[in-house]
Design an enzyme around this catalytic site. Structure first.
Site, short mmCIF file in Angstrom:
data_model
loop_
_atom_site.label_atom_id
_atom_site.label_comp_id
_atom_site.label_asym_id
_atom_site.label_seq_id
_atom_site.Cartn_x
_atom_site.Cartn_y
_atom_site.Cartn_z
N LYS A 1 -37.05 -28.88 -35.45
CA LYS A 1 -36.04 -29.75 -36.05
C LYS A 1 -35.13 -30.31 -34.97
O LYS A 1 -34.69 -29.53 -34.12
CB LYS A 1 -35.24 -28.92 -37.06
CG LYS A 1 -34.06 -29.61 -37.67
CD LYS A 1 -33.30 -28.66 -38.54
CE LYS A 1 -31.99 -29.33 -38.88
NZ LYS A 1 -31.03 -28.42 -39.40
N LYS B 1 -34.66 -25.49 -32.87
CA LYS B 1 -33.66 -26.36 -33.49
C LYS B 1 -32.69 -26.82 -32.42
O LYS B 1 -32.05 -26.00 -31.76
CB LYS B 1 -32.92 -25.59 -34.59
CG LYS B 1 -31.81 -26.39 -35.24
CD LYS B 1 -31.18 -25.64 -36.39
CE LYS B 1 -30.08 -26.44 -37.03
NZ LYS B 1 -29.45 -25.72 -38.14
N CYS C 1 -27.61 -19.56 -43.80
CA CYS C 1 -26.73 -19.84 -42.67
C CYS C 1 -25.32 -19.53 -43.12
O CYS C 1 -25.08 -19.32 -44.31
CB CYS C 1 -26.86 -21.29 -42.23
SG CYS C 1 -26.15 -21.58 -40.58
C1 PBG Z 1 -27.33 -25.57 -41.26
C2 PBG Z 1 -28.25 -26.75 -41.28
C3 PBG Z 1 -28.08 -28.03 -40.74
C4 PBG Z 1 -29.18 -28.81 -41.15
C5 PBG Z 1 -30.01 -27.96 -41.89
N1 PBG Z 1 -29.43 -26.69 -41.95
C6 PBG Z 1 -26.94 -28.62 -39.98
C7 PBG Z 1 -26.66 -28.14 -38.63
O1 PBG Z 1 -27.35 -27.30 -38.06
O2 PBG Z 1 -25.66 -28.60 -38.10
C8 PBG Z 1 -29.40 -30.27 -40.88
C9 PBG Z 1 -30.33 -30.97 -41.81
C10 PBG Z 1 -30.26 -32.45 -41.81
O3 PBG Z 1 -29.59 -33.09 -40.95
O4 PBG Z 1 -30.89 -33.05 -42.69
N2 PBG Z 1 -27.18 -24.89 -40.10
#
Ligand code: PBG
Length: 324
Positions: free
Chosen positions: A248, A194, A119
């Protein structure tokens, strides 16, 4: 070549993670890797989880492996001064994250599965998951950067590159980039479904990845969107060549997990995210009550169709042999 089904069969550790009976080997322990040496900082709001430099991380993983953990997910935490518009650090093959991947691979070989977060948000100075132009997160230029990051992780030795950004078309672009760079045994785990959830708070602290302005609602899914959109996203990623499909967060979306697991032909993972972890850790201070909560939660993921669970509880589960 869009799909290479052999990727998920490539090592015994991958086969056990994805195709074994639901067990300790179905769990993935996340780690936050920071620059420097001898760094072991507890993360605010996530008891038991630390940001660690590579030297400390290796020792932590060694202990975890002794207790039976066979899969990890790595997040690189980038120093403020190293962040920029392009997330340059994220694909810098000399970074501490790349060093961690290389050292873990050379030390543990194929006995563990190394997953890496792909990311932009940890390395952009504005904290967004994509490149920003005129206050908008642009899609295709961001995908181009994601491909460079993914290839750099594969080069360092990642088993799976994990696209957590939610840009359109990134799975096929990453698959294509991996093929072009001859990384034909590196898989793509896609955060296919997500949501723009409020359960990521503690993580953004741990990864130092909060957006400086705006939010993630232009790319992450709306929490009110229906099953149709979840199924669409999952099937799109499957058709683009994702090796693992992820949903997620976990607990608030068990129904979505069930739907997705029923409609894709690839292994399904669920991310038991930081906010869910914090709720458990804050409400169950003694080991026995925590054991009951954690085991019930893992059972719910399994029942809803998860083959793999990414969870901060993995270490405690392993150390206390709550799941064999
Ligand atoms: C990066 C990412 C996030 C999480 C995993 N990869 C944060 C988001 O999307 O804001 C969250 C994981 C967690 O809360 O344990 N994009």
């Amino acid at each position: 070549m869009k799909t290479r089904p052999r990727i998920n069969r490539w090592t015994e550790a991958r086969r056990e993670l994805l195709f074994g009976d639901f067990s300790l080997k179905s769990l993935v322990q996340p780690h936050f890797v920071v620059q420097g040496s001898n760094v072991d900082n507890p993360v605010n709001g996530m008891e038991g989880i630390h940001q660690q430099s590579v030297d400390v991380l290796i020792e932590t993983i060694r202990k975890d492996v002794e207790h039976g953990i066979t899969a990890i997910m790595l997040f690189g935490v980038v120093e403020q001064s190293d962040k920029d518009e392009q997330a340059t650090k994220a694909s810098d093959s000399t970074s501490h994250l790349h060093e961690a991947i290389k050292q873990i691979k050379s030390e543990f070989g194929d006995t563990i599965v190394i997953m890496t977060d792909v990311c932009l948000c940890t390395a952009t100075n504005h904290g967004h998951c994509g490149l920003v132009e005129h206050d908008h997160i642009v899609n295709d230029a961001s995908v181009h950067r994601l491909c460079e990051i993914a290839v750099s992780h594969a080069q360092a030795g990642a088993d799976y590159v994990c696209a957590s950004d939610m840009m359109d078309g990134r799975v096929s672009a990453i698959r294509h980039a991996l093929e072009t760079a001859n990384h034909t045994s590196t898989g793509v785990l896609s955060y296919s479904v997500k949501y723009a959830s409020s359960f990521y708070g503690p993580f953004r602290h741990a990864a130092d990845s909060s957006p400086e302005f705006g939010d993630r609602s232009t790319h992450q899914m709306n929490i009110n969107s229906g099953y149709g959109e979840a199924v669409l996203e999952a099937q799109l990623d499957e058709s683009e060549g994702a090796d693992i499909i992820m949903v997620k967060p976990g607990l608030p979306y068990l129904d979505v997990l069930r739907k997705v697991a029923d409609c894709v032909h690839r292994p399904v993972a669920v991310y038991n995210v930081s906010g869910e972890y914090a709720m458990v850790m804050n409400s169950a201070k003694d080991l026995d009550s925590r054991k009951k909560l954690v085991c019930e939660i893992m059972t719910s993921f399994k029942r809803a169709g998860a083959d793999v669970v990414v969870t901060y509880h993995a270490r405690e589960i392993a150390r206390n042999a709550w799941l064999q």
